[in-house]
Design a protein around this motif. Structure first.
Motif, PDB file in Angstrom:
ATOM      1  N   ALA A 249       0.918  -1.354   0.015  1.00  0.00           N
ATOM      2  CA  ALA A 249       0.052  -0.059  -0.129  1.00  0.00           C
ATOM      3  C   ALA A 249       0.807   1.316   0.047  1.00  0.00           C
ATOM      4  CB  ALA A 249      -1.101   0.027   1.233  1.00  0.00           C
ATOM      5  N   LEU A 250       2.138   1.394   0.670  1.00  0.00           N
ATOM      6  CA  LEU A 250       2.923   2.341   0.779  1.00  0.00           C
ATOM      7  C   LEU A 250       4.033   2.221  -0.182  1.00  0.00           C
ATOM      8  CD1 LEU A 250       2.528   2.992   4.534  1.00  0.00           C
ATOM      9  CD2 LEU A 250       1.357   4.245   2.507  1.00  0.00           C
ATOM     10  N   ILE A 251       5.050   1.317  -0.100  1.00  0.00           N
ATOM     11  CA  ILE A 251       6.375   1.092  -0.751  1.00  0.00           C
ATOM     12  C   ILE A 251       6.231   0.955  -2.171  1.00  0.00           C
ATOM     13  CG2 ILE A 251       8.567   0.128  -0.573  1.00  0.00           C
ATOM     14  CD1 ILE A 251       7.929   1.626   1.954  1.00  0.00           C
ATOM     15  N   VAL A 252       5.489   0.167  -2.574  1.00  0.00           N
ATOM     16  CA  VAL A 252       5.421  -0.126  -3.811  1.00  0.00           C
ATOM     17  C   VAL A 252       4.878   0.897  -4.656  1.00  0.00           C
ATOM     18  CG1 VAL A 252       4.351  -1.474  -5.574  1.00  0.00           C
ATOM     19  CG2 VAL A 252       4.914  -2.533  -3.787  1.00  0.00           C
ATOM     20  N   PRO A 253       3.861   1.901  -4.414  1.00  0.00           N
ATOM     21  CA  PRO A 253       3.464   3.147  -5.094  1.00  0.00           C
ATOM     22  C   PRO A 253       4.374   4.191  -4.994  1.00  0.00           C
ATOM     23  CG  PRO A 253       1.694   2.143  -3.664  1.00  0.00           C
ATOM     24  CD  PRO A 253       2.662   1.384  -3.174  1.00  0.00           C
ATOM     25  N   ILE A 254       5.211   4.204  -3.860  1.00  0.00           N
ATOM     26  CA  ILE A 254       6.026   5.432  -3.736  1.00  0.00           C
ATOM     27  C   ILE A 254       7.346   5.080  -4.721  1.00  0.00           C
ATOM     28  CG2 ILE A 254       7.566   6.542  -2.139  1.00  0.00           C
ATOM     29  CD1 ILE A 254       5.653   6.291   0.045  1.00  0.00           C
ATOM     30  N   ASN A 255       7.489   4.209  -4.715  1.00  0.00           N
ATOM     31  CA  ASN A 255       8.771   3.570  -5.472  1.00  0.00           C
ATOM     32  C   ASN A 255       8.449   3.939  -6.881  1.00  0.00           C
ATOM     33  OD1 ASN A 255      10.458   2.839  -3.550  1.00  0.00           O
ATOM     34  ND2 ASN A 255      10.134   0.606  -3.770  1.00  0.00           N
ATOM     35  N   TYR A 256       7.062   3.503  -7.574  1.00  0.00           N
ATOM     36  CA  TYR A 256       6.792   3.715  -8.617  1.00  0.00           C
ATOM     37  C   TYR A 256       6.578   5.215  -9.122  1.00  0.00           C
ATOM     38  CZ  TYR A 256       3.599   4.082 -12.950  1.00  0.00           C
ATOM     39  OH  TYR A 256       3.113   4.410 -13.945  1.00  0.00           O
ATOM     40  N   LEU A 257       6.117   5.909  -8.071  1.00  0.00           N
ATOM     41  CA  LEU A 257       6.267   7.329  -8.481  1.00  0.00           C
ATOM     42  C   LEU A 257       7.452   7.739  -8.481  1.00  0.00           C
ATOM     43  CD1 LEU A 257       3.095   8.616  -6.060  1.00  0.00           C
ATOM     44  CD2 LEU A 257       3.249   8.297  -8.579  1.00  0.00           C
ATOM     45  N   LYS A 258       8.706   7.399  -7.836  1.00  0.00           N
ATOM     46  CA  LYS A 258       9.971   8.040  -7.670  1.00  0.00           C
ATOM     47  C   LYS A 258      10.462   7.488  -9.095  1.00  0.00           C
ATOM     48  CE  LYS A 258      11.483   7.764  -3.061  1.00  0.00           C
ATOM     49  NZ  LYS A 258      12.030   7.122  -1.792  1.00  0.00           N
ATOM     50  N   ARG A 259      10.240   6.420  -9.726  1.00  0.00           N
ATOM     51  CA  ARG A 259      10.851   5.900 -10.924  1.00  0.00           C
ATOM     52  C   ARG A 259      10.063   6.841 -12.101  1.00  0.00           C
ATOM     53  NH1 ARG A 259      10.098   0.569  -9.116  1.00  0.00           N
ATOM     54  NH2 ARG A 259       7.969   0.359 -10.336  1.00  0.00           N
ATOM     55  N   VAL A 260       9.007   7.086 -12.080  1.00  0.00           N
ATOM     56  CA  VAL A 260       8.136   7.859 -13.241  1.00  0.00           C
ATOM     57  C   VAL A 260       8.716   9.093 -13.205  1.00  0.00           C
ATOM     58  CG1 VAL A 260       5.994   9.155 -13.802  1.00  0.00           C
ATOM     59  CG2 VAL A 260       6.003   6.615 -13.047  1.00  0.00           C
ATOM     60  N   SER A 261       8.992   9.811 -11.734  1.00  0.00           N
ATOM     61  CA  SER A 261       9.704  11.037 -11.645  1.00  0.00           C
ATOM     62  C   SER A 261      11.226  11.302 -12.166  1.00  0.00           C
ATOM     63  CB  SER A 261       9.500  11.631 -10.208  1.00  0.00           C
ATOM     64  OG  SER A 261      10.210  12.915 -10.095  1.00  0.00           O
ATOM     65  N   PHE A 262      11.912  10.025 -12.013  1.00  0.00           N
ATOM     66  CA  PHE A 262      13.351   9.974 -12.342  1.00  0.00           C
ATOM     67  C   PHE A 262      13.515   9.973 -13.815  1.00  0.00           C
ATOM     68  CE2 PHE A 262      16.896   7.693 -13.411  1.00  0.00           C
ATOM     69  CZ  PHE A 262      18.045   8.609 -12.954  1.00  0.00           C
ATOM     70  N   ARG A 263      12.231   9.255 -14.398  1.00  0.00           N
ATOM     71  CA  ARG A 263      12.164   9.037 -16.061  1.00  0.00           C
ATOM     72  C   ARG A 263      12.149  10.402 -16.716  1.00  0.00           C
ATOM     73  NH1 ARG A 263       8.594   4.480 -16.067  1.00  0.00           N
ATOM     74  NH2 ARG A 263       9.566   3.054 -15.073  1.00  0.00           N
ATOM     75  N   LYS A 264      10.866  11.310 -15.947  1.00  0.00           N
ATOM     76  CA  LYS A 264      10.806  12.441 -16.729  1.00  0.00           C
ATOM     77  C   LYS A 264      11.975  13.526 -16.413  1.00  0.00           C
ATOM     78  CE  LYS A 264       5.836  12.492 -15.955  1.00  0.00           C
ATOM     79  NZ  LYS A 264       4.451  13.095 -15.176  1.00  0.00           N
ATOM     80  N   LYS A 265      12.615  13.349 -15.310  1.00  0.00           N
ATOM     81  CA  LYS A 265      13.635  14.260 -15.090  1.00  0.00           C
ATOM     82  C   LYS A 265      14.843  13.923 -16.312  1.00  0.00           C
ATOM     83  CE  LYS A 265      13.421  15.408 -10.437  1.00  0.00           C
ATOM     84  NZ  LYS A 265      13.793  15.359  -9.128  1.00  0.00           N
ATOM     85  N   GLN A 266      14.903  12.620 -16.730  1.00  0.00           N
ATOM     86  CA  GLN A 266      15.932  12.143 -17.613  1.00  0.00           C
ATOM     87  C   GLN A 266      15.579  12.518 -19.218  1.00  0.00           C
ATOM     88  OE1 GLN A 266      19.085  11.139 -16.664  1.00  0.00           O
ATOM     89  NE2 GLN A 266      18.338  11.501 -14.715  1.00  0.00           N
ATOM     90  N   GLU A 267      14.397  12.591 -19.260  1.00  0.00           N
ATOM     91  CA  GLU A 267      13.879  12.744 -20.689  1.00  0.00           C
ATOM     92  C   GLU A 267      14.604  13.980 -21.100  1.00  0.00           C
ATOM     93  OE1 GLU A 267       9.905  12.713 -20.883  1.00  0.00           O
ATOM     94  OE2 GLU A 267       9.840  10.442 -20.564  1.00  0.00           O
ATOM     95  N   GLU A 268      14.907  14.332 -22.371  1.00  0.00           N
ATOM     96  CA  GLU A 268      15.505  15.528 -23.213  1.00  0.00           C
ATOM     97  C   GLU A 268      14.181  16.436 -23.315  1.00  0.00           C
ATOM     98  OE1 GLU A 268      18.555  16.392 -23.521  1.00  0.00           O
ATOM     99  OE2 GLU A 268      19.250  14.477 -22.331  1.00  0.00           O
ATOM    100  N   PRO A 269      14.318  17.642 -23.577  1.00  0.00           N
ATOM    101  CA  PRO A 269      13.333  18.376 -23.883  1.00  0.00           C
ATOM    102  C   PRO A 269      12.933  18.293 -25.264  1.00  0.00           C
ATOM    103  CG  PRO A 269      15.244  19.785 -23.129  1.00  0.00           C
ATOM    104  CD  PRO A 269      15.477  18.367 -22.909  1.00  0.00           C
ATOM    105  N   THR A 270      11.689  18.222 -25.545  1.00  0.00           N
ATOM    106  CA  THR A 270      11.242  17.804 -26.984  1.00  0.00           C
ATOM    107  C   THR A 270      11.374  19.214 -27.788  1.00  0.00           C
ATOM    108  OG1 THR A 270       9.079  18.654 -26.540  1.00  0.00           O
ATOM    109  CG2 THR A 270       9.437  16.199 -26.385  1.00  0.00           C
ATOM    110  N   ALA A 271      11.154  19.054 -29.061  1.00  0.00           N
ATOM    111  CA  ALA A 271      11.451  20.299 -29.935  1.00  0.00           C
ATOM    112  C   ALA A 271      10.274  21.241 -29.773  1.00  0.00           C
ATOM    113  CB  ALA A 271      11.519  19.905 -31.509  1.00  0.00           C
ATOM    114  N   ASP A 272       8.901  20.874 -29.318  1.00  0.00           N
ATOM    115  CA  ASP A 272       8.107  21.621 -29.151  1.00  0.00           C
ATOM    116  C   ASP A 272       8.226  22.691 -27.942  1.00  0.00           C
ATOM    117  OD1 ASP A 272       6.932  20.213 -31.340  1.00  0.00           O
ATOM    118  OD2 ASP A 272       5.523  19.217 -29.908  1.00  0.00           O
TER     119      ASP A 272
END
Length: 148
Positions: A92-115
């Motif tokens: 209920a806590l650890i799995v969702p928090i780890n998922y949100l951390k992974r999603v946030s980390f991926r968003k930070k790693q993505e390069e900005p798009t041309a738009d």
């Protein structure tokens, strides 16, 4: 002195800890009810006891000549209760928090798009200023040589 105390109390981690303790206390009541009302009687039935708390009795002699009874079923009930709490906290806590951390980390790693408009760096701005100054004609100001 009060200012320091106020800063300590208003820190995010202290408030988060207080919320966790309150939620943990409320959650403990739920787990205790489930263990005592569902699991203890079901497992106690396996040991021919009314409840797991009274299952697996072992009588031992006391120094006064009588006997004392240890109920190992109570230990099993405590282990079951701990495992249930750990399972629920993990899923209920650890799995969702780890998922949100992974999603946030991926968003930070993505390069900005041309738009997306990326602002120029300081070096690029300085280069543009230099180019503009080099193109502009020298004005007749204090630094110009007087004509003869």
């Amino acid at each position: 002195m009060l200012k320091g105390f106020r800063e300590f109390i208003l820190r995010g981690n202290v408030i988060d800890l207080a919320v966790a303790v309150v939620i943990g206390a409320a959650f403990t009541g739920i787990v205790n009810t489930i263990v005592n009302s569902v699991f203890n009687p079901a497992i106690g039935a396996l040991f021919n006891a009314k409840s797991l708390e009274k299952a697996l009795p072992v009588s031992i002699p006391t120094t006064g000549g009588g006997t004392a009874t240890m109920h190992f079923g109570a230990v099993i009930a405590a282990v079951i209760q701990f495992l249930l709490v750990a399972i629920v906290v993990y899923f209920a806590l650890i799995v969702p928090i780890n998922y949100l951390k992974r999603v946030s980390f991926r968003k930070k790693q993505e390069e900005p798009t041309a738009d997306e408009e990326v602002p120029p760096t300081e070096l690029e701005l300085l280069g543009e200023i230099r180019d503009l100054l080099a193109k502009s004609p020298a004005s007749s100001g204090a630094h110009s040589q007087p004509s003869e």
